[in-house]
Design a protein around this motif. Sequence first.
Motif, PDB file in Angstrom:
ATOM      1  N   LYS A 135       0.830  -1.214   0.000  1.00 29.22           N
ATOM      2  CA  LYS A 135       0.000   0.000   0.000  1.00 29.22           C
ATOM      3  C   LYS A 135       0.859   1.257   0.000  1.00 29.22           C
ATOM      4  CE  LYS A 135      -4.031  -1.911   2.393  1.00 29.22           C
ATOM      5  NZ  LYS A 135      -4.831  -1.847   3.632  1.00 29.22           N
ATOM      6  N   ALA A 136       1.963   1.235   0.731  1.00 25.81           N
ATOM      7  CA  ALA A 136       2.831   2.408   0.820  1.00 25.81           C
ATOM      8  C   ALA A 136       3.551   2.686  -0.497  1.00 25.81           C
ATOM      9  CB  ALA A 136       3.842   2.218   1.945  1.00 25.81           C
ATOM     10  N   ILE A 137       4.039   1.633  -1.145  1.00 26.82           N
ATOM     11  CA  ILE A 137       4.853   1.802  -2.348  1.00 26.82           C
ATOM     12  C   ILE A 137       4.002   1.947  -3.611  1.00 26.82           C
ATOM     13  CG2 ILE A 137       6.606   0.707  -3.812  1.00 26.82           C
ATOM     14  CD1 ILE A 137       7.613  -0.689  -1.202  1.00 26.82           C
ATOM     15  N   TYR A 138       2.893   1.209  -3.669  1.00 21.40           N
ATOM     16  CA  TYR A 138       2.097   1.159  -4.894  1.00 21.40           C
ATOM     17  C   TYR A 138       0.682   1.712  -4.709  1.00 21.40           C
ATOM     18  CZ  TYR A 138       5.886  -1.817  -6.492  1.00 21.40           C
ATOM     19  OH  TYR A 138       7.122  -2.313  -6.836  1.00 21.40           O
ATOM     20  N   ALA A 139       0.526   2.724  -3.893  1.00 23.27           N
ATOM     21  CA  ALA A 139      -0.804   3.299  -3.634  1.00 23.27           C
ATOM     22  C   ALA A 139      -1.485   3.759  -4.927  1.00 23.27           C
ATOM     23  CB  ALA A 139      -0.699   4.454  -2.645  1.00 23.27           C
ATOM     24  N   HIS A 140      -0.734   4.433  -5.779  1.00 28.98           N
ATOM     25  CA  HIS A 140      -1.320   4.941  -7.028  1.00 28.98           C
ATOM     26  C   HIS A 140      -1.778   3.792  -7.933  1.00 28.98           C
ATOM     27  CE1 HIS A 140      -2.101   7.460 -10.468  1.00 28.98           C
ATOM     28  NE2 HIS A 140      -1.338   6.654 -11.201  1.00 28.98           N
ATOM     29  N   GLU A 141      -0.956   2.772  -8.063  1.00 27.87           N
ATOM     30  CA  GLU A 141      -1.294   1.629  -8.914  1.00 27.87           C
ATOM     31  C   GLU A 141      -2.512   0.883  -8.380  1.00 27.87           C
ATOM     32  OE1 GLU A 141       1.692   2.495  -7.903  1.00 27.87           O
ATOM     33  OE2 GLU A 141       2.957   2.628  -9.694  1.00 27.87           O
ATOM     34  N   LEU A 142      -2.590   0.755  -7.061  1.00 28.04           N
ATOM     35  CA  LEU A 142      -3.740   0.086  -6.449  1.00 28.04           C
ATOM     36  C   LEU A 142      -5.019   0.870  -6.702  1.00 28.04           C
ATOM     37  CD1 LEU A 142      -2.088  -0.970  -3.074  1.00 28.04           C
ATOM     38  CD2 LEU A 142      -2.819  -2.512  -4.919  1.00 28.04           C
ATOM     39  N   GLU A 143      -4.931   2.187  -6.670  1.00 28.34           N
ATOM     40  CA  GLU A 143      -6.118   3.034  -6.877  1.00 28.34           C
ATOM     41  C   GLU A 143      -6.492   3.131  -8.350  1.00 28.34           C
ATOM     42  OE1 GLU A 143      -7.602   7.592  -6.011  1.00 28.34           O
ATOM     43  OE2 GLU A 143      -5.901   6.793  -4.907  1.00 28.34           O
ATOM     44  N   SER A 144      -5.497   3.270  -9.210  1.00 24.27           N
ATOM     45  CA  SER A 144      -5.786   3.506 -10.624  1.00 24.27           C
ATOM     46  C   SER A 144      -6.042   2.224 -11.414  1.00 24.27           C
ATOM     47  CB  SER A 144      -4.644   4.290 -11.275  1.00 24.27           C
ATOM     48  OG  SER A 144      -3.459   3.514 -11.297  1.00 24.27           O
ATOM     49  N   GLY A 145      -5.656   1.067 -10.881  1.00 24.88           N
ATOM     50  CA  GLY A 145      -5.831  -0.185 -11.620  1.00 24.88           C
ATOM     51  C   GLY A 145      -7.269  -0.454 -12.005  1.00 24.88           C
ATOM     52  N   ALA A 146      -8.169  -0.345 -11.050  1.00 23.66           N
ATOM     53  CA  ALA A 146      -9.592  -0.604 -11.330  1.00 23.66           C
ATOM     54  C   ALA A 146     -10.173   0.452 -12.263  1.00 23.66           C
ATOM     55  CB  ALA A 146     -10.386  -0.653 -10.027  1.00 23.66           C
ATOM     56  N   ILE A 147      -9.750   1.696 -12.099  1.00 21.87           N
ATOM     57  CA  ILE A 147     -10.254   2.774 -12.954  1.00 21.87           C
ATOM     58  C   ILE A 147      -9.853   2.527 -14.403  1.00 21.87           C
ATOM     59  CG2 ILE A 147     -10.070   5.253 -13.447  1.00 21.87           C
ATOM     60  CD1 ILE A 147      -9.583   5.597 -10.361  1.00 21.87           C
ATOM     61  N   LYS A 148      -8.583   2.181 -14.618  1.00 23.75           N
ATOM     62  CA  LYS A 148      -8.102   1.926 -15.979  1.00 23.75           C
ATOM     63  C   LYS A 148      -8.761   0.691 -16.585  1.00 23.75           C
ATOM     64  CE  LYS A 148      -3.644   4.231 -15.546  1.00 23.75           C
ATOM     65  NZ  LYS A 148      -2.173   4.049 -15.579  1.00 23.75           N
ATOM     66  N   ALA A 149      -8.961  -0.344 -15.781  1.00 22.27           N
ATOM     67  CA  ALA A 149      -9.627  -1.554 -16.283  1.00 22.27           C
ATOM     68  C   ALA A 149     -11.068  -1.244 -16.685  1.00 22.27           C
ATOM     69  CB  ALA A 149      -9.588  -2.656 -15.224  1.00 22.27           C
ATOM     70  N   ASN A 150     -11.781  -0.497 -15.853  1.00 20.70           N
ATOM     71  CA  ASN A 150     -13.163  -0.116 -16.180  1.00 20.70           C
ATOM     72  C   ASN A 150     -13.211   0.724 -17.453  1.00 20.70           C
ATOM     73  OD1 ASN A 150     -14.245  -1.476 -14.014  1.00 20.70           O
ATOM     74  ND2 ASN A 150     -14.330   0.319 -12.699  1.00 20.70           N
ATOM     75  N   ALA A 151     -12.242   1.609 -17.625  1.00 24.91           N
ATOM     76  CA  ALA A 151     -12.197   2.444 -18.829  1.00 24.91           C
ATOM     77  C   ALA A 151     -11.977   1.587 -20.073  1.00 24.91           C
ATOM     78  CB  ALA A 151     -11.107   3.495 -18.700  1.00 24.91           C
ATOM     79  N   ARG A 152     -11.111   0.586 -19.987  1.00 27.32           N
ATOM     80  CA  ARG A 152     -10.864  -0.292 -21.139  1.00 27.32           C
ATOM     81  C   ARG A 152     -12.110  -1.106 -21.483  1.00 27.32           C
ATOM     82  NH1 ARG A 152      -5.740  -0.751 -18.631  1.00 27.32           N
ATOM     83  NH2 ARG A 152      -6.361  -2.652 -17.578  1.00 27.32           N
ATOM     84  N   VAL A 153     -12.801  -1.609 -20.463  1.00 21.69           N
ATOM     85  CA  VAL A 153     -14.021  -2.386 -20.704  1.00 21.69           C
ATOM     86  C   VAL A 153     -15.104  -1.490 -21.293  1.00 21.69           C
ATOM     87  CG1 VAL A 153     -15.876  -3.709 -19.613  1.00 21.69           C
ATOM     88  CG2 VAL A 153     -13.499  -4.145 -18.983  1.00 21.69           C
TER      89      VAL A 153
END
Length: 118
Positions: free
Chosen positions: A43-61
């Motif tokens: 969570k500390a190192i990859y906070a942005h990736e954890l937050e943006s992963g679902a957003i980017k996946a939803n955008a692709r779908v």
Amino acid sequence: MSPDIEAPLENRRLSSRVEALAGFGLSTADIACVLATDEQDLKAIYAHELESGAIKANARVAESLYRKATGEGREAVTAAIFWLMTRARWKETSVHEVEGKLATSVTLVTTHEDMKLL
């Protein structure tokens, strides 16, 4: 490859992997398990990736669905109906007319959800 080049490449690979796993809907605990790391460190190192992963996946779908919905053929019709029901708040309705003893007309409008109750 020198260690100076390997470390940033590995960090980018892990960053992409964390983002992809988050996009697939895995929990941070599951991602930490897959990567054999501590959840708090993840969570500390990859906070942005954890937050943006679902957003980017939803955008692709959504992009894929939109392309299908604006295309041709049977698949386009199904995708367009789904898009309009979810994005444009369209809903299926049924109209039933029943005449009573007093010669009055009653119109019942039911939604798809109402039909499940019948």
